[in-house]
Scaffold this active site. Structure first.
Site, PDB file in Angstrom:
ATOM      1  N   ASP A  58       0.704  14.119   4.620  1.00  0.00           N
ATOM      2  CA  ASP A  58       1.132  13.137   4.197  1.00  0.00           C
ATOM      3  C   ASP A  58       2.558  13.477   3.710  1.00  0.00           C
ATOM      4  O   ASP A  58       2.843  14.466   2.958  1.00  0.00           O
ATOM      5  CB  ASP A  58       0.428  12.712   2.634  1.00  0.00           C
ATOM      6  N   ASP A 104       4.843   8.215   3.784  1.00  0.00           N
ATOM      7  CA  ASP A 104       4.665   7.282   2.448  1.00  0.00           C
ATOM      8  C   ASP A 104       5.587   6.290   2.419  1.00  0.00           C
ATOM      9  O   ASP A 104       6.986   6.490   2.721  1.00  0.00           O
ATOM     10  CB  ASP A 104       4.550   8.201   1.542  1.00  0.00           C
ATOM     11  N   HIS A 142      -6.859   5.305  -0.165  1.00  0.00           N
ATOM     12  CA  HIS A 142      -6.990   5.582  -1.252  1.00  0.00           C
ATOM     13  C   HIS A 142      -6.213   4.746  -2.371  1.00  0.00           C
ATOM     14  O   HIS A 142      -6.283   5.212  -3.642  1.00  0.00           O
ATOM     15  CB  HIS A 142      -6.254   7.124  -1.680  1.00  0.00           C
ATOM     16  N   ASP A 143      -5.831   3.583  -1.860  1.00  0.00           N
ATOM     17  CA  ASP A 143      -4.888   2.653  -2.711  1.00  0.00           C
ATOM     18  C   ASP A 143      -5.970   1.375  -2.753  1.00  0.00           C
ATOM     19  O   ASP A 143      -5.469   0.301  -3.319  1.00  0.00           O
ATOM     20  CB  ASP A 143      -3.586   2.285  -1.988  1.00  0.00           C
ATOM     21  N   GLU A 150       3.467   4.132   6.599  1.00  0.00           N
ATOM     22  CA  GLU A 150       3.140   3.278   5.653  1.00  0.00           C
ATOM     23  C   GLU A 150       3.948   2.179   5.522  1.00  0.00           C
ATOM     24  O   GLU A 150       4.888   2.413   4.717  1.00  0.00           O
ATOM     25  CB  GLU A 150       2.536   3.947   4.233  1.00  0.00           C
TER      26      GLU A 150
HETATM   27  C1  GLC Z   1       2.118   4.998  -1.411  1.00  0.00           C
HETATM   28  C2  GLC Z   1       0.810   5.750  -1.500  1.00  0.00           C
HETATM   29  C3  GLC Z   1       0.401   5.529  -3.021  1.00  0.00           C
HETATM   30  C4  GLC Z   1       1.484   6.034  -3.953  1.00  0.00           C
HETATM   31  C5  GLC Z   1       3.001   5.202  -3.360  1.00  0.00           C
HETATM   32  C6  GLC Z   1       4.143   6.058  -3.942  1.00  0.00           C
HETATM   33  O1  GLC Z   1       1.761   3.566  -1.302  1.00  0.00           O
HETATM   34  O2  GLC Z   1      -0.244   5.512  -0.695  1.00  0.00           O
HETATM   35  O3  GLC Z   1      -0.856   6.139  -3.380  1.00  0.00           O
HETATM   36  O4  GLC Z   1       1.232   5.703  -5.245  1.00  0.00           O
HETATM   37  O5  GLC Z   1       2.959   5.348  -2.120  1.00  0.00           O
HETATM   38  O6  GLC Z   1       4.245   7.354  -3.605  1.00  0.00           O
END
Ligand code: GLC
Ligand code: CA
Length: 540
Positions: free
Chosen positions: A98, A201, A310-311, A247
């Site tokens: 990540d 991310d 995980h979100d 993402e």
């Molecule tokens: C992404 C991650 C999340 C995190 C955010 C800030 O959305 O998946 O878990 O809180 O970025 O890094």
């Protein structure tokens, strides 16, 4: 250098805190993951995406990094990481790390230095701005993802710094060439160590443009974004056989073809969001339309399909009515595996894990905690709590359910860092391994079956066969002049008759996989059980 191996792959996401605890302190760790590599191999996933395992104050469970080159002591050591890498590679699996570089932790040495003075060499690593109109007012109206303003006042400089997430996650200043070089160096460090790519991310947010009046400020693929991503590719990503998946917050299917795909020099694949509706707003025709848009992107594009991470809440709790969890879990996995793109399985999805019922003080995630804290009165708190029972990120973060021993075999500690879902006594890997009809054994079969269709899915054209149906999701993946795949699924808790559309009649067909042991061997009209899914291979 790039073989685009990810087009053949199914990726398994590990959230290290919750996967397996190797040393009995209640927190998952890398030795714990190493102990489960044969499990992953047996599942036949091709790569692991490891959520952040770097040193972090854990304001946002590792998404606030204080050292990009280390391993958080609670997860182990760099040698443990190397053993994980070797263990995966020895089993023919890849390792995706990540990459969280929109922001750092406020405890990262760069930010600590940045706060020391305007002439400090690290000051410009972050985004410092005067208040609007020279006053003690945020420079613009951006809100932080975890509540409140995205701007935090710093009394020493009498300026604000930007944090699109928590105030312990200050945003890096990508306009500063030194920051971009640091990021390339970090990527090269991990690639040299043998990682196989990055899940980037919130990558569209890395650069921001500010307008004179603050009204046209941008933080999604803002000016410079394309140059910075290409530069990073040239300095790092493209020199290795990587998978780079972004993402992509704030990116829709219209924007996506411009920011990713083979030949663009940008991202390899996008993780999008609009296909994950609120459960109570779920309407099948609308959902299918959103998926259709992603499935019919231009040829160079490559979607990342997922129902969980995980979100997110657990997919069974989102899409399936209570009482039908097992059929529903299998159906959802099946739908996902035959879409075009790289599918992701989030830890526990292969077991059919579901949301957990938590009391207000049992939520651990910063987003949930801030939400409850921010409620102005008891009524507001009640509604926020109700929202969290469905939507909290905590649902995905309960410990992985390995067996029916105390704490689901996740840890030997008396209390894990987060509550275990009480349904672990039946939903767990060991019990399911022994049950031929379990979600786990179905997933294994499904992944093996999918391997036979990887080539087809790379080039197939997607058609929704019943776009208006409110109960059936039926799609076809066709390669011109070749065989095709047809997937038919029933959503809902009552059985229903499916009539074959004209285009599907008169083909040779063969049942490939179904969650109904009595599904017919040949594609035909017929009655579907609640949440039944059938996949057929069709001749030309
Ligand atoms: C992404 C991650 C999340 C995190 C955010 C800030 O959305 O998946 O878990 O809180 O970025 O890094
Ligand atoms: Ca541990």
């Amino acid at each position: 250098m790039k073989t685009h191996w990810y087009k053949d792959a199914v990726i398994y996401q590990v959230y290290p805190r919750s996967f397996a605890d190797g040393n009995g302190d209640g927190v998952g760790d890398i030795p714990g993951i190493i102990g489960k590599l044969d499990y992953l191999k047996d599942l036949s996933v091709d790569a692991v995406w490891l959520s952040p395992c770097y040193p972090s104050p854990n304001d946002d469970n590792g998404y606030d990094i204080s050292d990009y080159r280390g391993i958080h002591p609670e997860f182990g050591t760099l040698d443990d990481w190397k053993a994980l890498r070797d263990g995966l590679h020895a089993r023919g699996m890849k390792l995706i790390m990540d990459l969280v570089v929109n922001h750092t932790s406020d405890e990262h040495p760069w930010f600590v230095e940045s706060r020391k003075g305007k002439d400090n060499p690290y000051h410009d690593y972050y985004i410092w701005r005067d208040g609007s109109n020279g006053r003690h007012e945020p420079p613009n109206g951006w809100g932080a993802c975890f509540g409140g303003s995205a701007w935090e006042w710093d009394e020493t400089f009498r300026q604000y710094f930007l944090h699109l997430y928590s105030k312990k996650q200050p945003d890096l200043n990508w306009r500063n060439p030194k920051v971009r070089q640091e990021v390339a160096d970090i990527c090269n460090y991990w690639l040299e160590l043998g990682c196989d790519g990055f899940r980037c991310d919130v990558i569209p947010q890395i650069c921001k443009t500010f307008s004179a009046d603050g009204k046209n400020d941008k933080n999604i693929c803002a000016d410079g974004w394309f140059d910075y991503i290409r530069e990073l590719g040239e300095r790092s990503w493209n020199n290795y056989d990587t998978m780079i998946v972004g993402e992509c917050v704030g990116v829709d299917h219209k924007m996506a073809p411009n920011i990713h795909g083979e030949g663009t020099g940008l991202l390899d694949s996008v993780i999008s969001f609009d296909h994950l509706p609120w459960s109570r707003n779920f309407r099948l025709p609308r959902w299918k339309e959103i998926i259709r848009r992603w499935q019919t992107l231009p040829e160079h594009c490559w979607w990342s399909q997922y129902w969980e991470n995980h979100d997110q809440q657990r997919s069974v709790s989102r899409f399936v009515k209570p009482g039908f969890e097992k059929m529903g879990a299998k159906m959802l996995l099946t739908l996902e595996m035959f879409l075009r793109g790289t599918p992701y399985i989030y830890e526990g999805q292969e077991l059919g894990m579901v949301n957990i019922k938590l009391c207000p003080d049992e939520f651990m995630d910063i987003q949930s905690v801030n939400m409850l804290r921010g409620a102005k009165n008891a009524i507001a708190r009640f509604f926020k709590y109700r929202h969290l029972l469905m939507r909290a990120r905590d649902h995905a973060r309960t410990p992985m359910q390995w067996d029916n021993s105390p704490n689901a075999g996740f840890t030997t500690a008396p209390t894990p860092w987060m509550k275990v879902n009480p349904n672990y006594t039946t939903v767990n890997a060991r019990t399911e391994a022994a049950d031929p009809d379990s979600v786990l054994n179905y997933t294994k079969r499904l992944l093996r079956v999918r391997k036979g269709f990887v080539e087809l899915l790379k080039h197939s054209q997607y058609t929704d066969l019943a776009p208006d149906s409110r109960r059936f999701y039926a799609y076809r993946q066709t390669v011109p002049d070749d065989k095709s795949l047809v997937v038919i699924a029933l959503f809902g808790k009552t059985a229903k008759h499916f009539s074959l559309p004209e285009v599907l009649r008169g083909h040779q067909s063969r049942l490939v996989v179904s969650n109904n042991l009595n599904a017919p061997e040949r594609l035909s009209d017929g009655r579907f059980l609640p949440y039944e899914v059938r996949v057929y291979e069709l001749g030309r």
